[in-house]
Design a protein around this motif. Sequence first.
Motif, PDB file in Angstrom:
ATOM      1  N   PHE A   1      23.877 -26.754  28.889  1.00 39.00           N
ATOM      2  CA  PHE A   1      22.893 -26.159  29.183  1.00 39.00           C
ATOM      3  C   PHE A   1      22.987 -25.551  30.453  1.00 39.00           C
ATOM      4  O   PHE A   1      23.965 -25.924  31.260  1.00 39.00           O
ATOM      5  CB  PHE A   1      21.545 -26.986  29.314  1.00 39.00           C
ATOM      6  CG  PHE A   1      20.825 -26.776  30.518  1.00 39.00           C
ATOM      7  CD1 PHE A   1      19.418 -25.579  30.349  1.00 39.00           C
ATOM      8  CD2 PHE A   1      20.213 -27.628  31.912  1.00 39.00           C
ATOM      9  CE1 PHE A   1      18.604 -25.192  31.864  1.00 39.00           C
ATOM     10  CE2 PHE A   1      18.988 -27.312  32.482  1.00 39.00           C
ATOM     11  CZ  PHE A   1      18.746 -25.843  32.303  1.00 39.00           C
ATOM     12  N   VAL A   2      22.943 -23.410  30.177  1.00 35.16           N
ATOM     13  CA  VAL A   2      23.379 -22.970  31.492  1.00 35.16           C
ATOM     14  C   VAL A   2      22.578 -22.290  32.052  1.00 35.16           C
ATOM     15  O   VAL A   2      21.698 -21.526  31.460  1.00 35.16           O
ATOM     16  CB  VAL A   2      24.772 -21.913  31.368  1.00 35.16           C
ATOM     17  CG1 VAL A   2      25.273 -21.588  31.735  1.00 35.16           C
ATOM     18  CG2 VAL A   2      25.612 -23.217  30.418  1.00 35.16           C
ATOM     19  N   ASN A   3      22.212 -22.121  33.878  1.00 34.04           N
ATOM     20  CA  ASN A   3      21.225 -21.169  33.448  1.00 34.04           C
ATOM     21  C   ASN A   3      21.880 -20.118  34.516  1.00 34.04           C
ATOM     22  O   ASN A   3      22.831 -20.799  35.454  1.00 34.04           O
ATOM     23  CB  ASN A   3      20.584 -21.744  34.820  1.00 34.04           C
ATOM     24  CG  ASN A   3      19.799 -20.556  35.709  1.00 34.04           C
ATOM     25  OD1 ASN A   3      18.943 -20.895  37.066  1.00 34.04           O
ATOM     26  ND2 ASN A   3      19.312 -19.669  35.334  1.00 34.04           N
ATOM     27  N   THR A   4      21.984 -18.664  34.620  1.00 31.72           N
ATOM     28  CA  THR A   4      23.074 -17.788  35.443  1.00 31.72           C
ATOM     29  C   THR A   4      22.665 -17.514  35.999  1.00 31.72           C
ATOM     30  O   THR A   4      23.293 -16.549  37.147  1.00 31.72           O
ATOM     31  CB  THR A   4      23.037 -16.297  34.172  1.00 31.72           C
ATOM     32  OG1 THR A   4      22.085 -15.888  33.387  1.00 31.72           O
ATOM     33  CG2 THR A   4      23.660 -17.269  33.301  1.00 31.72           C
ATOM     34  N   GLY A   5      21.207 -18.135  36.898  1.00 33.29           N
ATOM     35  CA  GLY A   5      20.788 -17.202  38.272  1.00 33.29           C
ATOM     36  C   GLY A   5      20.481 -15.316  38.064  1.00 33.29           C
ATOM     37  O   GLY A   5      20.199 -14.989  37.728  1.00 33.29           O
TER      38      GLY A   5
ATOM     39  N   ALA B   1      13.385 -22.175  35.983  1.00 34.11           N
ATOM     40  CA  ALA B   1      12.453 -22.696  35.473  1.00 34.11           C
ATOM     41  C   ALA B   1      12.008 -22.978  34.455  1.00 34.11           C
ATOM     42  O   ALA B   1      11.890 -23.873  34.130  1.00 34.11           O
ATOM     43  CB  ALA B   1      11.365 -22.748  36.962  1.00 34.11           C
ATOM     44  N   PHE B   2      12.210 -22.056  33.973  1.00 34.73           N
ATOM     45  CA  PHE B   2      11.392 -21.709  32.553  1.00 34.73           C
ATOM     46  C   PHE B   2      12.082 -22.426  31.410  1.00 34.73           C
ATOM     47  O   PHE B   2      12.068 -22.882  30.566  1.00 34.73           O
ATOM     48  CB  PHE B   2      10.324 -19.996  32.132  1.00 34.73           C
ATOM     49  CG  PHE B   2      10.356 -20.684  31.364  1.00 34.73           C
ATOM     50  CD1 PHE B   2       9.127 -21.679  30.059  1.00 34.73           C
ATOM     51  CD2 PHE B   2      10.322 -18.917  29.934  1.00 34.73           C
ATOM     52  CE1 PHE B   2       8.803 -21.381  29.072  1.00 34.73           C
ATOM     53  CE2 PHE B   2      10.185 -18.978  28.886  1.00 34.73           C
ATOM     54  CZ  PHE B   2       8.996 -20.258  28.749  1.00 34.73           C
ATOM     55  N   GLY B   3      14.226 -22.585  32.327  1.00 31.24           N
ATOM     56  CA  GLY B   3      14.975 -22.382  31.445  1.00 31.24           C
ATOM     57  C   GLY B   3      15.081 -24.477  31.624  1.00 31.24           C
ATOM     58  O   GLY B   3      15.305 -24.929  29.991  1.00 31.24           O
TER      59      GLY B   3
ATOM     60  N   THR C   1      21.201 -20.091  41.347  1.00 31.62           N
ATOM     61  CA  THR C   1      21.369 -20.881  39.566  1.00 31.62           C
ATOM     62  C   THR C   1      20.960 -22.134  40.114  1.00 31.62           C
ATOM     63  O   THR C   1      21.093 -23.090  40.603  1.00 31.62           O
ATOM     64  CB  THR C   1      22.107 -20.418  39.689  1.00 31.62           C
ATOM     65  OG1 THR C   1      22.027 -20.918  38.147  1.00 31.62           O
ATOM     66  CG2 THR C   1      23.293 -20.679  39.564  1.00 31.62           C
ATOM     67  N   LEU C   2      20.201 -22.701  38.398  1.00 31.27           N
ATOM     68  CA  LEU C   2      20.544 -23.961  38.869  1.00 31.27           C
ATOM     69  C   LEU C   2      21.700 -24.743  38.957  1.00 31.27           C
ATOM     70  O   LEU C   2      22.255 -25.971  38.465  1.00 31.27           O
ATOM     71  CB  LEU C   2      18.846 -24.078  37.554  1.00 31.27           C
ATOM     72  CG  LEU C   2      17.778 -24.047  37.934  1.00 31.27           C
ATOM     73  CD1 LEU C   2      17.267 -24.947  36.621  1.00 31.27           C
ATOM     74  CD2 LEU C   2      17.473 -24.828  39.548  1.00 31.27           C
TER      75      LEU C   2
ATOM     76  N   ALA D   1      27.039 -30.189  36.811  1.00 26.80           N
ATOM     77  CA  ALA D   1      26.619 -29.551  37.642  1.00 26.80           C
ATOM     78  C   ALA D   1      25.973 -28.487  37.886  1.00 26.80           C
ATOM     79  O   ALA D   1      25.739 -27.392  38.060  1.00 26.80           O
ATOM     80  CB  ALA D   1      28.260 -28.492  37.529  1.00 26.80           C
ATOM     81  N   THR D   2      24.694 -29.143  38.858  1.00 25.20           N
ATOM     82  CA  THR D   2      23.337 -28.646  38.542  1.00 25.20           C
ATOM     83  C   THR D   2      22.251 -29.880  39.523  1.00 25.20           C
ATOM     84  O   THR D   2      22.815 -31.232  39.725  1.00 25.20           O
ATOM     85  CB  THR D   2      22.219 -28.744  36.965  1.00 25.20           C
ATOM     86  OG1 THR D   2      20.838 -27.872  37.182  1.00 25.20           O
ATOM     87  CG2 THR D   2      21.723 -30.050  36.628  1.00 25.20           C
TER      88      THR D   2
END
Length: 696
Positions: free
Chosen positions: A186-190, A167-169, A132-133, A144-145
Amino acid sequence: MRNIDAMLNPRSIAIVGASSDGRKLNGRSLRFLLEKGYAGAIHPVNPKYDTVAGLPCHPDLEAIPGPVDLVIVAVPAREVATTLESAGRKGIPAAIVFSSGFGEMGEDGRRLEREVAETARRRGIRLCGPNTLGLINAFERVIATFSQYANGDTPAGPVGFVTQSGAFGTAIAALARRRGLGLGYFVNTGNEADVDVVEVMRAVVADPRIRVLAGYIEGLKDGPGFQRLAEEAMAAGKPVVLTKVGRTGAGARAAASHTGSLAGVDAVFDGAVRAGGMIRARNEEHMLDIVEAFTGLDALPAGRGLGLVTQSGGAGVLMADRAEELGLTVPVLAPETQAALAKVVPGFGATGNPVDVTAQFLADPDVLRESVVLVLEDPQVHMGIIWLQLMEAHVDVLVGLFEEIRARTSKPFLVCWVAATDEALTKCRERNIPVFRGGEPAVDAAAAVIGYAESRRRLAADRPQRIALAPPPVTLPERAGLVPTLEAARLLGDAGVPLTAARFARDPDEAVAAAQELGFPVAVKIESPDIAHKTEVGGVRLGLADGAAVRDAVTAVMKSARAHRPDARIEGVVVQAMAQGDVELVIGLKHDPVFGPVVMAGFGGVLVEVLKDVAVRPAPVTRVEALGMLDELRGKALLAGVRGRPPVDREAVARLICAASAFAAGAGPRLTEVDLNPVLAGPAGVVAVDWLMVLD
């Protein structure tokens, strides 16, 4: 959920694998936290260093004094499980795992990912990732990214954005920033080994500072949680705007029934979105258009009437065309409205709707201001769009006009400013005025706002019925596969599904006797546990008027079935009374692996998979939802009667959909599929003349 809150808003953060090189993946988050002003404690962890970026660096998590809410893990994949064990001993409730090399890398990676997930569960840690990012909570400056998005400004705002793609997010987040849309989250769940997109969305939508929630989705694991998200967001008055990829053929595979083919993964997702009053966007730009519209509106429209005020007659026609394509109305303004406009708009303009004020308003700004106010005062107009272009020299005047219009009306409006300068866009957005790049995007956004307002009214009115839904449990036979026709008829009939009378016959003599009992004319259909689609093997004869015809039909369908399927077990035939109806429908049931029981309704017959005109909902549904499904159909005009035919009894169709959906909900996961096709509907009611049931 408490541990997810700790993940999103930690009071202290540990970074395992921290580096003082802010250009590296394991150094960026530390740099971002320091640069952006995170107020909590930051604890670098790396046995190689005594200090990192001027902060004490600890050899391991357990050496950190005091509690830690969140651990960021940036170590090789093989070390992640060990790190989480240490985090568990430390009592850390949440972790973000940047590390890759897991499920995205094949079976070995999936095995390692399962180990990491099991460790997190055993230790009571909620895990975001791996691969995850990470996340940003811009309110508390939790950066935290390692995403490059954090290199720029990260202003807090009323939008929460959760994405399954890193990447798209990031690209979507960058587009949002360019539009001046502040992302509070802004959250990426991976890879979602533990925490999934639905859980994060539920946590984000609960934050009172968030007004709109946006999401990019590739797939779901928790259908019931998704439905709870919809309920919670609707109760809070917060629109949820989603872009999901895989619209065509995503998981839809031919099954024993038409329902299995048509109610594929994407169709079920779309039905759940509609049922919950969420909004589905076609792509990232469409999603951000809708988000921008909601962030700038103080009120929701009370109807579907759109008022268009333009500087160009052609632009007005283009927008009116798009509005009607989307089912909105562009009403002709009331005579008194047009009379008032005639005193304001130049004689060579237009006052009907669209209203063309021409470029004359540049000489007299009152023309535009008064025209828009008059249009919005018309009782048939519920929302407005103002269209203009260029106007570089008049930015301040126009922005001032928009603010004056907003002060004088309670109805929402959008601005379409083609080729607007950066100054114009910035000043509009600073004043929370939604501004769009073209006519169609503006109309599309207006349609989304109007649809959401309608969903709020519908769900509020239907809430008592929804709460009262309690389908009784259904006892299914123990066998698997196709259920015999008469046994399926008993189950469906007991659930209140209207079916044509039917009898089983093993030979021509029994078939003739059954036909005489039912009354001519009758239909004869092959009965075999191995043949799902009877017409494909020549196994159906209709309109048989006497015993001789029945006898011949039984011989013919058995011979044809054996010729087409010599391996099939032929048990006999089913004799049915003939029924009448003006429209052929299909009602289907299916157990979806994500959402559980779902119901499908649409236009049926032998061309059902060609027409593909169906609506899908999670089951059970209320009467209002069932009628809404019928309104979604492209061919819904057929239900109202065409070419002199009377309208179909829509209430009877809705009752059938409700009964079937309650049966699906009560039957549980062993009910794989049910097909009622065709269902004959007419002014006198509705009846299913063919049905198929499959059990797991």
